[in-house]
Design a protein around this motif. Structure first.
Motif, PDB file in Angstrom:
ATOM      1  N   ARG A   1       0.798  -1.313  -0.063  1.00 22.71           N
ATOM      2  CA  ARG A   1      -0.135  -0.097  -0.161  1.00 22.71           C
ATOM      3  C   ARG A   1       0.938   1.210  -0.016  1.00 22.71           C
TER       4      ARG A   1
ATOM      5  N   HIS B   1       0.136   4.929   1.914  1.00 19.94           N
ATOM      6  CA  HIS B   1      -0.929   5.674   2.622  1.00 19.94           C
ATOM      7  C   HIS B   1      -0.560   7.132   2.416  1.00 19.94           C
TER       8      HIS B   1
ATOM      9  N   SER C   1      -5.682   6.260   0.712  1.00 24.46           N
ATOM     10  CA  SER C   1      -4.737   5.097   0.572  1.00 24.46           C
ATOM     11  C   SER C   1      -4.876   4.313  -0.896  1.00 24.46           C
TER      12      SER C   1
ATOM     13  N   THR D   1      -4.315   1.084  -2.932  1.00 18.84           N
ATOM     14  CA  THR D   1      -4.085  -0.709  -2.192  1.00 18.84           C
ATOM     15  C   THR D   1      -4.108  -1.411  -3.556  1.00 18.84           C
TER      16      THR D   1
END
Lengths: 516, 806
Positions: A61, A63, A75, A77
């Motif tokens: 990920r 963030h 975020s 992902t």
């Protein structure tokens, strides 16, 4: 009548660390905020736009955190494998990131899905970055190639394969959109020029390069790798300016503070070191785990450090305002209603003002010394809090008692408990060069006074045994040190060339006097 | 003007004011104390020295108020006279020649006699008192061991362990004695005595701090005493308040204790008065107490135990430091109170202030080893002060601290800058500042065989405004002990003497340039020549040798054999003063380093060895052409003898003053002009009255009045009306006439009163003046004012008139 002069606690400088402006500046950070991520944090990048959000790349990920939020405000992902090297564009609107599978993704900050995907690398891409024109992306990969991509069309513009090992460091020039610097595990740092399509400068770092960094003027280049941090002068054709060896493990990351361009380096040895402009370490931050990545916000407002255990620790700068608020709250006197009388009285012009006599506030031991209660004063000075946190106060009281000639009286007539206190204090501080003289005297007097009764208390006897051992060891050590000093002295005298002191000087002296 | 110069030694300043108990006048306005051969009068309110009663030719040994007239004071002196003074105006009224002295000490005899002197009543100036009656032939030399009892009925005196009470009426002495010591180790010797003013009670102080109250001593056998004990050391003084309700006592602890009489152990304390208390006295109304202390100080204390005034003389305990001159204030600096440096103005003979060096509570206890300032040095601009304080006689437990003080312009005093606790490993022997203007450097030499140079630390890391001192260089020479150090006039050379060898260093590179040696004898004193003689280095050795080296040739220029105890260069000229001590008297030589011939010699300056002397720059230069006194043109030479009295070499000029009548017209003169004329007329009636001064423009007067310092102006109430009238448009004519008439009137009155005053005894002066008022009740306000002013003036000319009478 003169008032009582309180005993003066002398400020004795500690050897070693010096308090400077810079240490004060770097000390002025609040205690860190810890944020747990899913895996090792490999890259942190601050947005150049206020409010200076920062992108944290960890595991699969990316963030984005706000300056004071502990929860990510956004975020990304959509990574199938580990993501690497998330970096903002110069306007803070786009974000580029590489990944383990060799795919480079381009995100809009406000969106979720990748805008572009650049395919072409055959191995993991650890470093990606925008060039300073903002329309091209450069990436460094484990397939030994370094590629430049066009953002609008998502095509590969060129591929440079001059490195012979993984490329793990990349820094684009901010002044020239065609220049960027790469560092590789083949121990070299190369400067590439897109106009010529090849490297224009190569520097040997000597260790696998983990990070490269350009100064804002772009005359200096910093490369870290192994335990070394090296600074290169690009204007002199890549000459090594300085090589720093302050970490004892691989230096993984480096960044520059925006105030005064101080260099900060983070290493696997869990330290962040701050250098001043002459490359001396002025401050040191300790972290819980090995540091992989680090970034500092513009204006040094926050320092974010990413570690192998997936903890992101963010230190915010303490401001003068916060401090004032704290102190003002503490200093508030009695409540207004009670002491309102005469508060708003304004004296007229020809009023004669009689000021209230200022009361002299004395510490407890001073009060006792004032009334010649010597044993009590020593008891006060030996209280647990004073003894442990302010040993200099205890020692000052001992010195004062000795000056008054009453130290023996104060030490006499003590029971096992208070004698243990004194002996413990001696054991702890007798080797501190600041305190050893008065404390040795205390030891002498204690031995004189209680010689007859020591054997009655096993606790005291044990403490004395320990004191004796420790003193013996110290004496041996001192003797050895003196021997070494003697050896060194002879060495130094043999090294310095002998001068004929009497031959030349009178002439020089004459001229001096005549000038005068 | 005719001038004739002569150089001689003058005793100046720093006299002791704590020898005898001070006296407070009845109206509590003045404090009188014996000081040297004069009695000094101070004001209790302002603590200022008003004037001194001079006339005795030897040490004043006692003063007492005249019980018959509260404006008069008796003083007795070691010259064998008792004198009666009017202390407000400072007039000598009566002289009595006495062979022995009441309360005084006869030093010619081994035992001290107490005699009663009957002072004959007569109006004559000089009276010889012949009626003497010996009371006791063995008394203590300490005058506080003698006291008069209730209404003068008896006198109590003590010696060692014996208390004697002599009753005047019965002409009998009762004596009571104590044992020297008892089981508890008490020391019972008497130290002081006080008698209760209304009760038959004698309070005695003892060496171990006990106070005994003796009662019922009219009978030899049935006497009783009670003991009280608070002082931990000898009681120095005891004093009952005039009503006898309280007993005051003081000792070395510097705490004034007030015991309530008859209330057992109830007492009040006033601690930390500074210096041990030597004497306590009270004013006759009991409102003020007065203590004199060992540090040459008189403290005035209200009866509510609040200090309201401190009169400080030159503190004359042990002096360890050299005499120094503060380059800023030109004040003399030396050891003051324990742990302090005192700044003393030699010009005004006034103590300026004490600078606390040690900054620790001083414990008043006999035999306690405390920190004392032993060395001090100023840099050339007076911006830095270096001090060394020391504790511990033996070298094993020696503690010393080197402190550097910076001058703070804002607070106008020195502020501690750096404290160096272990500057050397052994005692610091000497130190000096470099004399260059740009960089200040301090050099210290110590018994550990090293000399160290200290510089203001330029620490690159600490970018702070404050700069601290740190060690710059450590030097040594063959492990010899350095004794003296000195910088040349331009600070390009540093001379450090190591026993017999003088080493010359360059402070820039710390290179040993050369060594000079003239054995035998250890170098005792060292100094560079000043100004044009800066190429010379002068040194004295213990083997009676004074050497002068030329530094250009590195050769001995000249040397002579003379025992020099103190070598002092004058910073403002080339001259160097050398005090030589030979065959029990000290001679002074002043010479220039370029020639081995002394400029000036003064044989037999004093009989003691002189170790401390200083050149004090003059405020204004003299231009004496006489060769023998030329060296005093720029500065004066002061020296300190071992019994701590300042002496000064001054150029005494016998100047015949041509008194000029045409004094410049100042506003002050204008305002008081009238009165002056009157006085002149009174003094010399035949002299024609001077012309009235021209009335200048009002505005000029006002500006001048405003520019005149406030303290020389008369009181505002006096000035006001005249000032206002000077602003008015002058209306000449009738009013002028009137005023002249008034003047005439007042003149008449004055003459009248003068006659009266001559007629009556001088003691009745005041009453006579009072009578003037009674006689002329019709006087206008202006005249009354005139009269008041006349009354306030000095009547010393009267004394002259009285003297001239056959």
């Amino acid at each position: 009548m003169a008032s009582f002069k309180p005993t003066k606690v002398q400020f004795l400088p500690k050897l070693g660390e010096k308090v400077t402006e810079e240490t004060l500046y770097w000390k002025n950070y609040k205690s860190p905020v810890q944020i747990k991520e899913f895996g090792a944090i490999t890259k942190i990048d601050f947005s150049p736009l206020p409010p200076h959000n920062y992108a944290v790349t960890a595991s699969t990920r990316i963030h984005i955190y706000g300056p004071h939020s502990q929860e990510p405000i956004r975020s990304f992902t959509r990574f199938r494998d580990t993501a690497y090297g998330g970096r903002f564009r110069g306007d803070g609107k786009l974000l580029v990131a590489g990944s383990e599978e060799g795919l480079i993704r381009l995100f809009d900050i406000s969106g979720r899905v990748a805008l572009r995907q650049f395919k072409g690398h055959s191995k993991a891409v650890h470093m990606t970055s925008f060039l300073s024109d903002g329309f091209r992306v450069v990436s460094g990969s484990d397939d030994l190639s370094c590629r430049v991509w066009d953002v609008p069309s998502a095509v590969e513009l060129s591929s440079l394969t001059e490195h012979t090992d993984y490329i793990r460091a990349l820094a684009p020039s901010k002044l020239n959109p065609d220049l960027f610097v790469t560092g590789s595990y083949d121990h070299t740092v190369k400067v590439f020029d897109m106009r010529s399509g090849s490297s224009v400068m190569t520097m040997q770092h000597g260790h696998p390069v983990e990070c490269v960094l350009l100064y804002p003027s772009e005359a200096l280049l910093v490369s870290t790798g192994g335990r070394y941090v090296k600074v290169w002068d690009l204007l002199k054709g890549g000459q090594e300016l300085v090589s720093l060896k302050n970490h004892h493990k691989t230096v993984t990351c480096a960044c520059l503070s925006s105030v005064g361009n101080k260099l900060l380096t983070g290493s696997l040895d869990r330290h962040v070191k701050v250098y001043n402009s002459s490359y001396k370490v002025v401050h040191n931050f300790d972290c819980d785990a090995s540091i992989l990545s680090m970034a500092i916000a513009p204006d040094d407002e926050a320092l974010a450090v990413g570690m192998t255990n997936g903890v992101l620790s963010v230190r915010h700068r303490r401001h003068q305002k916060d401090k004032e608020m704290l102190t003002s709250r503490r200093r508030r006197g009695p409540s207004y209603q009670v002491f309102v009388k005469g508060k708003n009285f304004v004296p007229r012009q020809d009023d004669f003002l009689v000021s209230k006599p200022v009361k002299q506030y004395l510490r407890k031991y001073d009060k006792q010394l004032k009334s010649f209660e010597v044993s009590k004063a020593l008891d006060t000075a030996l209280q647990t809090w004073t003894r442990t946190s302010k040993p200099d106060v205890t020692v000052v009281v001992i010195i004062e008692l000795n000056r008054r000639g009453t130290l023996k009286n104060a030490l006499a007539g003590r029971n096992e408990e208070s004698l243990t206190k004194i002996l413990n204090f001696l054991l702890k501080h007798i080797f501190d060069p600041r305190f050893s003289r008065p404390l040795l005297m205390v030891g002498d007097i204690v031995l004189d006074l209680y010689q007859q009764v020591f054997h009655q208390s096993p606790v005291v006897e044990r403490l004395l045994q320990r004191l004796m051992e420790v003193l013996g060891r110290e004496a041996e050590l001192q003797q050895e040190l003196l021997q070494v000093l003697g050896i060194l002295d002879t060495l130094f005298t043999s090294l310095t060339p002998r001068k004929e002191a009497l031959a030349a000087p009178p002439v020089a002296q004459e001229s001096q006097l005549q000038a005068a | 003007m005719v001038e004739k110069s002569d150089v001689r030694v003058v005793r100046c300043g720093g006299s002791k004011i704590n020898l005898r108990p001070p006296i407070i006048s009845t109206d509590s306005r003045f404090v009188l104390c014996a000081s040297g051969d004069s009695v000094k009068v101070y004001s209790t309110r302002t603590e200022e020295w008003l004037h001194s009663l001079q006339g005795h030719t030897n040490q004043v040994t006692g003063i007492a108020l005249n019980p018959a007239n509260h404006l008069q004071v008796y003083s007795c002196s070691a010259d064998g006279t008792v004198k009666l003074w009017d202390f407000i105006d400072g007039i000598l009224i009566k002289v009595q020649l006495v062979l022995f002295f009441l309360h005084a000490v006869d030093k010619s005899k081994i035992c001290f006699q107490l005699v009663a002197v009957h002072l004959p009543k007569s109006a004559e100036q000089e009276v010889e008192a012949k009626e003497l009656s010996a009371v006791s032939s063995r008394i203590s030399p300490n005058p506080s061991c003698t006291a008069f009892g209730r209404e003068g009925q008896y006198i109590a005196f003590a010696r060692h362990l014996q208390l004697n009470v002599y009753f005047f009426r019965k002409q009998k002495t009762y004596s009571f004695s104590l044992k020297a010591t008892d089981k508890k180790g008490a020391k019972n010797a008497f130290t002081c005595i006080a008698c209760h003013p209304a009760d038959d009670c004698i309070a005695t102080g003892h060496e171990d701090g006990k106070i005994r109250l003796w009662r019922n001593f009219i009978h030899t056998k049935e006497y009783t005493y009670s003991t009280q004990h608070w002082h931990h050391n000898a009681v120095n003084t005891l004093c009952f308040t005039p009503e006898g309700t309280n007993l005051l006592s003081g000792g070395i602890e510097s705490v004034l204790v007030q015991w309530q009489y008859g209330a057992g152990n109830r007492k009040e304390f006033l601690p930390r008065l500074g210096g041990s208390i030597l004497h306590v006295s009270t004013s006759s109304d009991g409102q003020l107490f007065c203590t004199s202390h060992s540090d040459n100080k008189i403290t005035v204390i209200e009866s509510s135990f609040k200090v309201c005034g401190v009169i400080q003389g030159l503190v004359k305990d042990a002096v360890f430091t050299d005499l120094m001159i503060d380059p800023r204030s030109k004040a003399l600096v030396l050891n003051g109170k324990p742990g302090h440096l005192q700044f003393y103005s030699l010009l005004r003979d006034k103590h300026l202030y004490n600078l606390d060096i040690v900054q620790q509570e001083y414990i008043y206890e006999a035999g306690l080893d405390q920190f004392e300032v032993v060395k001090a040095a100023f840099d050339i601009k007076g911006y830095w002060l270096a001090t060394v304080e020391e504790r511990g006689q033996k070298s094993s437990d020696l503690e010393f601290v080197l402190k550097l003080w910076a001058y703070d312009e804002r607070t106008q005093s020195f502020v501690l800058n750096t404290t160096i606790t272990a500057a050397h490993t052994d005692r610091i022997i000497s130190m000096c500042f470099s004399s260059s203007e740009e960089t200040t450097m301090l050099v210290t030499t110590a018994e550990d065989g090293q000399f160290k140079a200290w510089c203001q630390g330029a620490d690159a890391d600490t970018q702070q405004d404050q700069s601290f001192w740190s060690c710059d260089f450590v030097g040594s020479y063959h492990n010899l002990t350095p004794t003296n150090c000195s910088f040349s006039a331009d600070s390009s050379l540093l001379a450090v003497s190591f026993q017999e060898v003088i080493t010359i260093w360059s402070p820039d590179t710390w290179e040993l340039l050369t060594t000079l040696c003239q054995p035998p004898g250890v170098v005792r004193d060292l100094c560079f020549g000043q100004l044009s003689c800066s190429k010379y280095l002068i040194a004295t050795t213990t083997r009676n040798l004074l050497c002068c080296w030329n530094l250009l040739t590195c050769a001995l220029e000249w040397s002579t054999s003379v025992e020099v105890s103190k070598l002092q260069p004058d910073p403002l000229s080339e001259n160097v003063a050398a005090f030589s001590y030979q065959s029990k008297h000290t001679d002074l030589f002043v010479f220039k380093p370029n020639e081995p011939r002394p400029l000036f010699t003064h044989k037999n300056v004093c009989s003691e060895k002189i170790h401390r002397a200083v050149f004090v720059p003059r405020e204004e230069l003299l231009n004496n052409c006489d060769e023998s006194s030329q060296w005093l043109n720029r500065s004066q030479l002061y020296f300190l003898t071992q019994n701590m009295v300042f002496h000064n070499f001054t150029c005494v000029s016998l100047v015949q003053l041509v008194i000029d009548d045409s004094i410049a017209v100042t506003p002050f003169y204008l305002l008081l002009g009238k009165h002056r004329q009157q006085q002149q007329k009174l003094n010399t009636p035949s002299h024609p009255a001077a012309d009235k001064p021209q009335q200048p423009q009002g505005s000029v007067t006002i500006t001048e009045l405003l520019h005149t310092p406030a303290h020389v102006l008369p009181a505002a109430s006096v000035l006001c009306s005249m000032f206002v009238s000077s602003l008015l448009i002058s209306n000449t004519g009738v009013r002028e006439m009137e005023s002249s008439e008034q003047e005439m009137n007042s003149e008449k009155e004055e003459e009248h009163s003068e006659e009266e005053m001559e007629a009556c005894d001088s003691q009745q002066e005041l009453r006579a003046q009072g009578s003037v008022d009674e006689v002329t009740p019709k006087l206008s306000k202006a005249q009354e004012r005139e009269l008041k002013r006349v009354r306030k003036t000095d009547f010393s000319w009267m004394a002259g008139l009285i003297d001239s009478k056959p």
